[in-house]
Write a protein that holds these residues in place. Structure first.
Motif, PDB file in Angstrom:
ATOM      1  N   ASP A 179       0.839  -1.212   0.000  1.00 55.83           N
ATOM      2  CA  ASP A 179       0.000   0.000   0.000  1.00 55.83           C
ATOM      3  C   ASP A 179       0.869   1.256   0.000  1.00 55.83           C
ATOM      4  O   ASP A 179       0.631   2.203  -0.775  1.00 55.83           O
ATOM      5  N   ASP A 180       1.862   1.280   0.875  1.00 53.80           N
ATOM      6  CA  ASP A 180       2.730   2.457   0.950  1.00 53.80           C
ATOM      7  C   ASP A 180       3.603   2.606  -0.285  1.00 53.80           C
ATOM      8  O   ASP A 180       3.887   3.731  -0.723  1.00 53.80           O
ATOM      9  N   ALA A 181       4.042   1.493  -0.856  1.00 51.80           N
ATOM     10  CA  ALA A 181       4.850   1.558  -2.074  1.00 51.80           C
ATOM     11  C   ALA A 181       4.060   2.181  -3.217  1.00 51.80           C
ATOM     12  O   ALA A 181       4.594   2.967  -4.020  1.00 51.80           O
ATOM     13  N   VAL A 182       2.776   1.858  -3.294  1.00 51.06           N
ATOM     14  CA  VAL A 182       1.909   2.451  -4.316  1.00 51.06           C
ATOM     15  C   VAL A 182       1.809   3.964  -4.114  1.00 51.06           C
ATOM     16  O   VAL A 182       1.845   4.744  -5.073  1.00 51.06           O
ATOM     17  N   LEU A 183       1.705   4.396  -2.861  1.00 51.38           N
ATOM     18  CA  LEU A 183       1.641   5.837  -2.589  1.00 51.38           C
ATOM     19  C   LEU A 183       2.941   6.531  -2.970  1.00 51.38           C
ATOM     20  O   LEU A 183       2.932   7.652  -3.494  1.00 51.38           O
TER      21      LEU A 183
ATOM     22  N   LEU B 144       1.521  -6.435  -7.877  1.00 53.79           N
ATOM     23  CA  LEU B 144       1.825  -6.812  -6.495  1.00 53.79           C
ATOM     24  C   LEU B 144       0.690  -6.401  -5.554  1.00 53.79           C
ATOM     25  O   LEU B 144       0.377  -7.127  -4.597  1.00 53.79           O
ATOM     26  N   TYR B 145       0.069  -5.263  -5.825  1.00 51.11           N
ATOM     27  CA  TYR B 145      -1.051  -4.794  -5.007  1.00 51.11           C
ATOM     28  C   TYR B 145      -2.181  -5.810  -5.023  1.00 51.11           C
ATOM     29  O   TYR B 145      -2.820  -6.065  -3.994  1.00 51.11           O
ATOM     30  N   ARG B 146      -2.426  -6.410  -6.186  1.00 53.55           N
ATOM     31  CA  ARG B 146      -3.478  -7.412  -6.288  1.00 53.55           C
ATOM     32  C   ARG B 146      -3.022  -8.764  -5.743  1.00 53.55           C
ATOM     33  O   ARG B 146      -3.752  -9.457  -5.046  1.00 53.55           O
ATOM     34  N   ASP B 147      -1.789  -9.139  -6.060  1.00 53.20           N
ATOM     35  CA  ASP B 147      -1.279 -10.437  -5.601  1.00 53.20           C
ATOM     36  C   ASP B 147      -1.238 -10.546  -4.083  1.00 53.20           C
ATOM     37  O   ASP B 147      -1.555 -11.590  -3.508  1.00 53.20           O
ATOM     38  N   VAL B 148      -0.849  -9.464  -3.425  1.00 51.38           N
ATOM     39  CA  VAL B 148      -0.627  -9.536  -1.982  1.00 51.38           C
ATOM     40  C   VAL B 148      -1.928  -9.732  -1.219  1.00 51.38           C
ATOM     41  O   VAL B 148      -1.926 -10.227  -0.078  1.00 51.38           O
ATOM     42  N   LEU B 149      -3.057  -9.389  -1.828  1.00 49.07           N
ATOM     43  CA  LEU B 149      -4.345  -9.556  -1.156  1.00 49.07           C
ATOM     44  C   LEU B 149      -4.645 -11.021  -0.850  1.00 49.07           C
ATOM     45  O   LEU B 149      -5.371 -11.332   0.106  1.00 49.07           O
TER      46      LEU B 149
END
Length: 388
Positions: A337-341, A357-362
């Motif tokens: 989440d923070d990396a996306v920001l 990665l945002y989707r995979d990590v869920l």
């Protein structure tokens, strides 16, 4: 004189991982299984990393396998999660063998010869997980068992050759009994083409229907009473599964952190004319990510070594395992989440690595132990069981 530190690049070189990373985007976009990745891993002997050298494997311990899985997950999370399920069975075989139980030697021998073992435990609505099953395990006079039921989230679905699973025997004289066994692919096994998910698409963790799928007598490895059980196979499955899962999601977190750092060093602020790496808010966010990430690799390594060294488990062992998995997946989600920001709007595109990665990590939140189970296990360890 200290031993030479394990070097994971020997099995997973930078060049190989870069190929995996390039393919990961394709498999995510096309919703396909990473056959080329699996072929490369087989060629490298990866499927047998936990098998003793005298049986033809690499002779590594769980601690080394964890490092490799963290490294692999940083390049191709779905490939790492898929092969994780094979490594779980190889790891359970090692845990049992290290404790003088040779009933899963065929798993070790099969891993060396190219067999791919899948994990058939999860069932829709079955929150008992290892301690109960909705799958019927019907005994036959010759010692075989016929399994009928439905398993979900069967990673490696297109390629597995042996499915390790459990079911409930309700007809034997000592019934009910949980039965752990392995079934080969056959016409009695139907794999649904139903894997169309938000993330981890390359795992192809499809639903598996069992219509009297038969486990040979010599592949029926355990019969246990339902419910919590200290049996070594339960200990082995729970420990290896949780630790290798924690490794995968910790690897994803490390990749997200690296991408955030690279982005901050590369981007320049139009407002200040300086690198984003000099922005106090960006620096605080990346430091917060690193503070969260840095705690997990040592925890995982310590628990892996305890399993490798056959340290007798204490009364809080299951809370340690579920706890480290829970911390790893929640940490990884927060770091991504923070990396996306930090990366900004570019990561919102589906083709962006951080977007993937945002989707995979869920997916980490859905694996056992889920947050409710982890908190229940830890509460019991500290407060004792609920009053009945």
């Amino acid at each position: 004189m200290s031993e030479t530190p394990f070097d994971p690049t020997v099995l997973l070189s930078d060049d190989l991982l870069e190929r995996f990373r390039e393919r990961a985007a394709v498999h995510d976009r096309e919703n396909t299984f990473p056959d080329d990745d699996l072929a490369d891993l087989k060629a490298a002997g990866y499927l047998a990393i936990l098998v003793p050298t005298e049986l033809g494997g690499a002779g590594l311990g769980l601690a080394e396998a964890s490092l490799l899985q963290q490294r692999l997950a940083g390049a191709a999370p779905a490939t790492a999660l898929a092969v994780n399920m094979h490594l779980v069975w190889a790891g359970v075989a090692k845990v049992l063998a290290d404790r003088g139980i040779d009933s899963l030697r065929f798993v070790q021998e099969g891993a060396v010869t190219g067999e791919v073992f899948a994990f058939g435990i999860s069932e829709a609505g079955n929150d008992l997980v290892l301690f109960g099953s909705d799958t019927d395990a019907a005994p036959r006079p010759d010692g075989t068992y016929a399994f009928t039921g439905t398993k979900i989230f069967t990673s490696l679905a297109p390629v597995w050759t042996q499915l390790g699973l459990h079911g409930l025997d309700t007809t034997s004289d000592d019934a009910p009994q949980m039965v752990y066994a392995f079934v080969p692919r056959s016409d009695a096994v139907v794999t649904r083409d139903d894997w169309d998910t938000l993330g981890m698409r390359g795992t192809q963790s499809r639903t598996t229907e069992l219509h009297g799928a038969t486990a040979p007598a010599d592949r029926v490895v355990r019969r246990l009473a339902p419910g919590p059980n200290p049996d070594p196979i339960v200990f082995g499955i729970f420990s290896v599964f949780e630790l290798l899962l924690a490794s995968v999601y910790t690897g994803i977190a490390r990749r997200a952190l690296d991408l955030a750092v690279a982005t901050a060093q590369r981007r320049t602020s139009k407002r200040t004319g300086t690198s984003y790496s000099q922005d106090p808010d960006i620096r605080w966010r990346i430091a917060d990510m690193a503070l969260a990430y840095d705690a997990l690799p040592p925890q995982i390594a310590s628990l892996c070594r305890a399993v490798d060294e056959v340290v007798p488990p204490d009364g809080r062992w299951f809370s340690y395992m579920s706890g480290v998995k829970h911390r790893a997946v929640t940490m990884a989600k927060a770091v991504v989440d923070d990396a996306v920001l930090v990366a900004g709007g570019s990561s919102y595109f589906a083709s962006a690595e951080l977007g993937r990665l945002y989707r995979d990590v869920l997916a980490g939140l859905f694996h056992p132990s889920d947050p409710e189970s982890a908190h229940s296990t830890v509460a019991t360890a500290w407060l004792g069981p609920l009053d009945t």
